[in-house]
Design a protein around this motif. Structure first.
Motif, short mmCIF file in Angstrom:
data_model
loop_
_atom_site.label_atom_id
_atom_site.label_comp_id
_atom_site.label_asym_id
_atom_site.label_seq_id
_atom_site.Cartn_x
_atom_site.Cartn_y
_atom_site.Cartn_z
N ASN A 209 0.84 -1.21 0.00
CA ASN A 209 0.00 0.00 0.00
C ASN A 209 0.87 1.26 0.00
N ALA B 1 0.93 4.06 -2.87
CA ALA B 1 0.55 5.45 -2.56
C ALA B 1 1.56 6.45 -3.11
N ASP C 277 5.20 6.09 5.09
CA ASP C 277 5.61 6.37 3.72
C ASP C 277 5.64 7.86 3.46
N GLY D 231 -0.54 10.81 1.89
CA GLY D 231 -1.24 10.66 3.18
C GLY D 231 -2.67 10.20 2.98
N LEU E 98 -11.00 3.27 6.13
CA LEU E 98 -9.84 2.53 5.64
C LEU E 98 -9.90 1.02 5.86
N PHE F 167 -13.51 -1.22 0.84
CA PHE F 167 -13.27 0.21 0.64
C PHE F 167 -11.96 0.37 -0.12
N THR F 168 -12.03 1.04 -1.25
CA THR F 168 -10.80 1.28 -2.02
C THR F 168 -10.93 2.59 -2.79
N THR F 169 -9.79 3.28 -2.98
CA THR F 169 -9.81 4.47 -3.83
C THR F 169 -8.98 4.19 -5.09
N LYS F 170 -8.53 2.91 -5.23
CA LYS F 170 -7.68 2.58 -6.37
C LYS F 170 -8.51 2.03 -7.51
N GLY G 111 -8.27 -1.64 -7.19
CA GLY G 111 -8.19 -2.12 -5.80
C GLY G 111 -9.33 -3.06 -5.45
N MET G 112 -9.09 -3.89 -4.41
CA MET G 112 -10.14 -4.79 -3.95
C MET G 112 -10.71 -4.32 -2.62
N GLY G 113 -9.94 -3.48 -1.93
CA GLY G 113 -10.40 -2.99 -0.63
C GLY G 113 -10.43 -4.09 0.43
N GLY H 260 -7.17 -5.44 1.64
CA GLY H 260 -5.85 -5.47 2.31
C GLY H 260 -5.89 -5.06 3.78
N LEU H 261 -6.40 -3.87 4.05
CA LEU H 261 -6.39 -3.38 5.43
C LEU H 261 -7.39 -4.15 6.29
N ALA I 211 1.58 8.76 4.95
CA ALA I 211 0.69 8.00 5.84
C ALA I 211 1.54 7.09 6.73
P1 ADP Z 1 -6.76 -1.63 -1.74
O1 ADP Z 1 -5.24 -1.57 -1.65
O2 ADP Z 1 -7.23 -2.77 -2.59
O3 ADP Z 1 -7.40 -0.34 -2.11
P2 ADP Z 1 -6.72 -1.65 1.16
O4 ADP Z 1 -7.73 -2.17 2.14
O5 ADP Z 1 -5.35 -2.18 1.32
O6 ADP Z 1 -7.31 -2.00 -0.26
O7 ADP Z 1 -6.67 -0.08 1.26
C1 ADP Z 1 -7.87 0.66 1.29
C2 ADP Z 1 -7.63 2.10 0.94
O8 ADP Z 1 -6.87 2.73 1.99
C3 ADP Z 1 -6.78 2.33 -0.30
O9 ADP Z 1 -7.56 2.25 -1.48
C4 ADP Z 1 -6.28 3.76 -0.06
O10 ADP Z 1 -7.27 4.72 -0.37
C5 ADP Z 1 -6.09 3.79 1.46
N1 ADP Z 1 -4.68 3.57 1.84
C6 ADP Z 1 -4.14 2.43 2.29
N2 ADP Z 1 -2.83 2.57 2.54
C7 ADP Z 1 -2.52 3.85 2.22
C8 ADP Z 1 -1.32 4.64 2.24
N3 ADP Z 1 -0.16 4.13 2.65
N4 ADP Z 1 -1.40 5.94 1.87
C9 ADP Z 1 -2.57 6.48 1.45
N5 ADP Z 1 -3.76 5.79 1.41
C10 ADP Z 1 -3.72 4.49 1.78
#
Ligand code: ADP
Length: 288
Positions: free
Chosen positions: A187, A191, A219, A223, A232, A237-240, A243-245, A247-248, A272
């Protein structure tokens, strides 16, 4: 030797002694072999193996979720029906009391059965895929960084480790903790895609305070967007774009399952930072 590129050139150096007639060493031949191609192939293979293992794990989890949903939906449906029948009888003052008690007992039995199904699924995960052992968290961090080596080099990300000098023994599923590191580091790298190559830094600190092991992955990216902050760790939830949303959300479930915590924390810079904790094992007997 001509250098194929600045970043990934590897050489194997061998010194072969050269003897004179009295068996005394006169000098050495130095044999230098360029093993860059072999190393690249190895690292590509390692990356593919990791991706495959990850896909297999995701697939297995998906199958298990489908199976649990299927097995649990029937008991839940039955519980709901018996509960409705009980409510109707009690509200209308109709029906036989013993019969109503019988339905309530059935609800109890079915709920116990549903809970056994869930326990079976949990034991399956714990026994096979996620067996726990005691290990130094710093070792798994190093393995994870190595695993992501070709990815971070390709992205020109400089990964810096600031590790505790003392051992950080934790009792955990090694593969699961590796997964947490991989998700957080990946991530962080993603970012920083729009950051200039020379400024792409990920710093990972490990330390221990009051029997709690602490890890911070920081990183140099943009941010966390304010409107994302409280979502998060939510599943999907994803902004990519691709993305699959997950990971976290997976990180949080693994860390909390091990008695720890994970959160996004304020950074010293503008990027972040994610912090997770795990209980330290005191005088742990190492399994590896
Ligand atoms: P994905 O990577 O598939 O989007 P994650 O659950 O890993 O799913 O992350 C969810 C969202 O959290 C990301 O889409 C991003 O918007 C935000 N995010 C995660 N890590 C960071 C980071 N290091 N810096 C900025 N935004 C982050």
């Amino acid at each position: 030797l001509p250098l194929p590129d600045r970043q990934e050139t590897c050489a194997h150096v061998r010194y072969v002694p050269h003897f004179n007639m009295d068996s005394q060493v006169r000098g050495f031949f130095v044999l230098i072999t360029d093993i860059t191609k072999r190393k690249r192939a190895e690292s590509l293979l390692q990356k593919r193996e990791y991706e495959l293992a990850h896909a297999v794990r995701l697939n297995r989890m998906g199958e298990m979720v489908a199976e649990i949903t299927h097995e649990i939906s029937q008991p839940l449906f039955a519980i709901s029906n018996f509960a409705k029948a009980c409510t109707t009888c009690l509200e209308n003052g109709t029906g036989d009391t013993m019969e109503t008690i019988g339905w309530i007992r059935r609800i109890d039995d079915i709920a116990t059965m549903a809970s056994a199904i869930l326990n079976r699924a949990k034991n399956y995960l714990t026994d096979k895929e996620f067996a726990r052992s005691t290990f130094d968290l710093n070792d798994v961090l190093n393995e994870s960084v190595e695993l992501l080596g070709s990815d971070t080099r390709r992205r020109h990300v400089n990964v810096q480790l600031v590790c505790s000098k003392s051992r950080l023994d934790v009792s955990a599923g090694r593969v699961q903790i590796q997964q947490v590191f991989v998700n957080l580091i990946r991530n962080a790298c993603e970012a920083m895609e729009d950051v200039s190559e020379v400024d792409r830094h990920v710093t990972i600190h490990t330390s221990c305070k009051d029997d709690v092991v602490e890890v911070i992955v920081e990183d140099n990216g943009p941010g966390i967007a304010p409107d994302s902050a409280n979502k998060l760790f939510s599943t999907f939830f994803t902004t990519k774009k691709n993305g699959m949303g997950m990971g976290l959300a997976v990180c949080r479930s693994i860390i909390e399952d091990h008695g720890g915590t994970i959160d996004s924390v304020p950074t010293t810079g503008h990027g972040a930072a994610f912090r997770f904790t795990l209980p330290l094992v005191l005088d742990g007997v190492r399994d590896e």
